[in-house]
Structure formats: structure tokens, C-alpha cells
Write a protein that holds these residues in place. Structure first.
Motif, PDB file in Angstrom:
ATOM      1  N   LYS A  14       0.853  -1.193   0.000  1.00  0.00           N
ATOM      2  CA  LYS A  14       0.000   0.000   0.000  1.00  0.00           C
ATOM      3  C   LYS A  14       0.884   1.237   0.000  1.00  0.00           C
ATOM      4  O   LYS A  14       1.767   1.373   0.854  1.00  0.00           O
ATOM      5  N   HIS A  15       0.634   2.116  -0.970  1.00  0.00           N
ATOM      6  CA  HIS A  15       1.438   3.327  -1.053  1.00  0.00           C
ATOM      7  C   HIS A  15       1.116   4.262   0.106  1.00  0.00           C
ATOM      8  O   HIS A  15      -0.035   4.334   0.563  1.00  0.00           O
ATOM      9  N   GLY A  16       2.139   4.978   0.559  1.00  0.00           N
ATOM     10  CA  GLY A  16       1.975   5.878   1.694  1.00  0.00           C
ATOM     11  C   GLY A  16       0.962   6.976   1.473  1.00  0.00           C
ATOM     12  O   GLY A  16       0.378   7.507   2.431  1.00  0.00           O
ATOM     13  N   SER A  17       0.711   7.331   0.199  1.00  0.00           N
ATOM     14  CA  SER A  17      -0.273   8.378  -0.103  1.00  0.00           C
ATOM     15  C   SER A  17      -1.700   7.891   0.077  1.00  0.00           C
ATOM     16  O   SER A  17      -2.634   8.697   0.150  1.00  0.00           O
ATOM     17  N   GLY A  18      -1.855   6.566   0.119  1.00  0.00           N
ATOM     18  CA  GLY A  18      -3.195   5.984   0.225  1.00  0.00           C
ATOM     19  C   GLY A  18      -3.911   5.862  -1.106  1.00  0.00           C
ATOM     20  O   GLY A  18      -5.050   5.382  -1.155  1.00  0.00           O
ATOM     21  N   SER A  19      -3.265   6.279  -2.176  1.00  0.00           N
ATOM     22  CA  SER A  19      -3.953   6.321  -3.468  1.00  0.00           C
ATOM     23  C   SER A  19      -3.761   5.079  -4.310  1.00  0.00           C
ATOM     24  O   SER A  19      -4.454   4.885  -5.310  1.00  0.00           O
ATOM     25  N   SER A  21      -2.421   0.644  -4.509  1.00  0.00           N
ATOM     26  CA  SER A  21      -2.023  -0.600  -3.865  1.00  0.00           C
ATOM     27  C   SER A  21      -1.677  -1.617  -4.945  1.00  0.00           C
ATOM     28  O   SER A  21      -2.053  -1.463  -6.113  1.00  0.00           O
ATOM     29  N   ASP A  37      -6.346   5.072  -7.275  1.00  0.00           N
ATOM     30  CA  ASP A  37      -7.546   5.887  -7.043  1.00  0.00           C
ATOM     31  C   ASP A  37      -8.820   5.055  -7.144  1.00  0.00           C
ATOM     32  O   ASP A  37      -9.832   5.476  -7.722  1.00  0.00           O
ATOM     33  N   GLY A  97       6.683   7.513   0.322  1.00  0.00           N
ATOM     34  CA  GLY A  97       5.576   6.568   0.461  1.00  0.00           C
ATOM     35  C   GLY A  97       5.695   5.375  -0.464  1.00  0.00           C
ATOM     36  O   GLY A  97       4.856   4.461  -0.426  1.00  0.00           O
ATOM     37  N   GLU A 129       3.110   6.265  -6.380  1.00  0.00           N
ATOM     38  CA  GLU A 129       1.754   6.789  -6.236  1.00  0.00           C
ATOM     39  C   GLU A 129       0.912   6.535  -7.477  1.00  0.00           C
ATOM     40  O   GLU A 129      -0.266   6.152  -7.374  1.00  0.00           O
TER      41      GLU A 129
END
Length: 282
Positions: A14-19, A21, A37, A97, A129
């Protein structure tokens, strides 16, 4: 003593930005999901066999040490069906991230029965990201040279097969493998689309192309150390595939960074490197 980890377990990055995976299974070193996204970009058949008994239908299979029919063994080599890939612990860059996972495959008694060569194969996957970077490093650990072909056999999701647009291939020579003997042709179209059964190897192709999949996100694909691009969709021939769900061919296109038209020779003690990046462009 703990039980060995299953080669079918899912490793999620999972990327640190949350955007974004990405999900990998050690079996075959196969990426089975890449989400940006909220949108899934990688296709896996609903009937894909996920018990380790055969290659996964979909994802990003690794074709090594051969792409296509092979004198020594099964089509596309043994890497995509190997249970011996050893994953590292994922590394997270706290600043960006980004997440990196490395997997390693080495020769074994089983591989040497098929292909009597000593090698190490390091596969590094970096989730960013908006992109995924794939890097491979193959070392000849034996005393004699060996040769190989290679492919990232990526299945990209599409919401409408008729909307597929692949650009930057115009003017290239390609082998049409849907024709007996592999007819050689020149790509005359600015935009390559899928109109039926398609299996083309574009030789000595540019290192960057663009793909519109009919989904909201387009893709920029780049490669290095790999000469060719393959475009594949089985169309009606998918009905012969036991691990493809009904009309599944309408849901994907394979656009593959490949080394197929010329075999790579790796001398004793030497290494071969290649890389492939998939990047979302909104």
C-alpha cells in the motif's frame, strides 16, 4: 518450528499516499492487482486457478527463460509456475511513500531437469503513487553461457474492448502470429485497436508507448533492455481456455514488454538487466 509460508499467500503493498495498492503472490512471482484511485488496472480471470497447479490466468506473469513455445519444456518457461520464488520483506520509503518488494528465484533440481543451467533471478517491484516499476536482474551462475527470451505478460483491464487504443507503433514491422507461419507485416495505423483474435510481436519497438483501455485512466508504458512489444487478445479462441470465464476476453488486453525477436546470450558470471514501468496518466 513454524510452517513454511504458502506460495499462494497474497502480499499487499500500500502506497503511503493511500492512493494506490498492489498485490503479489509468490507463486510465479505474479502481480494479481494494481489499484490506483480506486480503479483496478490489472485483469485476472474469474476462473483463474489459484491453487498453484497451473499458471494464473491474468495479472503480470513472468515468462522466463523463454517466451512462447519452448524446446525444453512448457510454453513461456517455468518462472510463472514456480513455487520457489522467495519474497523479501517490503521496504517503505517514509519520505515518498513508495514501497518496494524483491523476489528471488534460483535454479533447483527441478529447474535443472528442464533447463540445465545455473542462474539467479532478482525481481524488484516498486509501487509508486501513480506507477509501478518492474526491474529484473538475471545472473548466469554457471560455467557455460545460456540464452533466453523474456516477457512481462501483462493483462490490463478494459471496460470496453472496442475502446482500446495503443499508439506509437505505426511503421513498425510485426509478426502476426494468428497467421500460419507468422506473417510479417508493417503497422500502418496510428492507433492499434482490437478487432478480433490478435497476437502480434512488434520488433525493435520504441521504449515508450501509450494505451487507452476505455477506463478513465490511460497508461504510459516504458521498457528498457527489452526490444519488443506484444499485443494479444484471444477473442473467440478464449472459449478453448478452461480458466477464462465466459466473454472474459472482452475485459482485457495484453500489452507486453518483451524480448522475443532476438535471444539474449548471458555469458558465465555475467548479468542481464531489463525494466518496465506502467504509469497512469489521467
Amino acid at each position: 518450528m513454524s510452517a513454511p509460508s504458502s506460495p499462494m499467500r497474497k502480499i499487499e503493498l500500500k502506497h503511503g499516499s493511500g492512493s494506490s495498492s498492489l498485490t503479489v503472490v509468490p507463486f510465479g512471482g505474479t502481480i494479481i492487482s494494481w489499484i490506483v484511485d480506486g480503479q483496478e488496472l490489472i485483469f485476472v480471470s474469474k476462473k483463474a486457478v489459484l491453487d498453484g497447479s497451473k499458471a494464473i490466468r491474468g495479472g503480470v506473469p513472468i515468462c522466463f527463460p523463454n517466451f512462447g513455445p519452448w524446446t525444453y519444456g512448457a510454453q513461456h518457461g517455468f518462472a510463472r509456475t514456480s513455487k520457489d520464488w522467495k519474497p523479501s520483506e517490503p521496504k517503505v520509503d517514509v519520505t515518498s511513500g513508495d514501497v518496494e518488494l524483491a523476489l528471488e528465484l534460483k535454479d533447483s533440481d527441478e529447474t535443472r531437469q528442464i533447463w540445465d543451467k545455473k542462474f539467479s533471478f532478482l525481481y524488484r517491484i516498486t509501487l509508486k503513487e501513480k506507477s509501478v516499476e518492474l526491474d529484473v536482474l538475471v545472473k548466469n551462475e554457471g560455467t557455460e553461457e545460456f540464452d533466453l527470451t523474456f516477457c512481462f505478460h501483462t493483462y490490463f483491464c478494459t471496460s470496453d474492448l472496442a475502446e482500446i487504443q495503443i499508439t506509437d507503433l505505426k511503421g513498425l514491422s510485426y509478426t502476426d502470429k494468428t497467421q500460419d507461419g507468422g506473417k510479417i507485416a508493417i503497422e500502418e495505423n496510428d492507433v492499434v485497436s482490437i478487432q478480433g483474435f490478435t497476437d502480434r510481436v512488434y520488433a525493435n519497438a520504441p521504449d515508450e508507448i501509450s494505451v487507452k483501455t476505455g477506463q478513465s485512466k490511460a497508461l504510459k508504458l516504458t521498457k528498457s533492455g527489452l526490444a519488443d512489444w506484444v499485443v494479444w487478445n484471444p477473442y473467440e479462441t478464449a472459449a478453448k481456455m478452461s480458466d477464462m470465464h465466459e466473454n472474459g476476453y472482452l475485459e482485457f488486453v495484453c500489452v507486453e514488454a518483451t524480448q522475443a525477436t532476438k535471444r539474449i546470450v548471458v555469458e558465465s558470471g555475467e548479468t542481464w538487466r531489463a525494466a518496465h514501468t506502467m504509469k497512469v496518466i489521467d
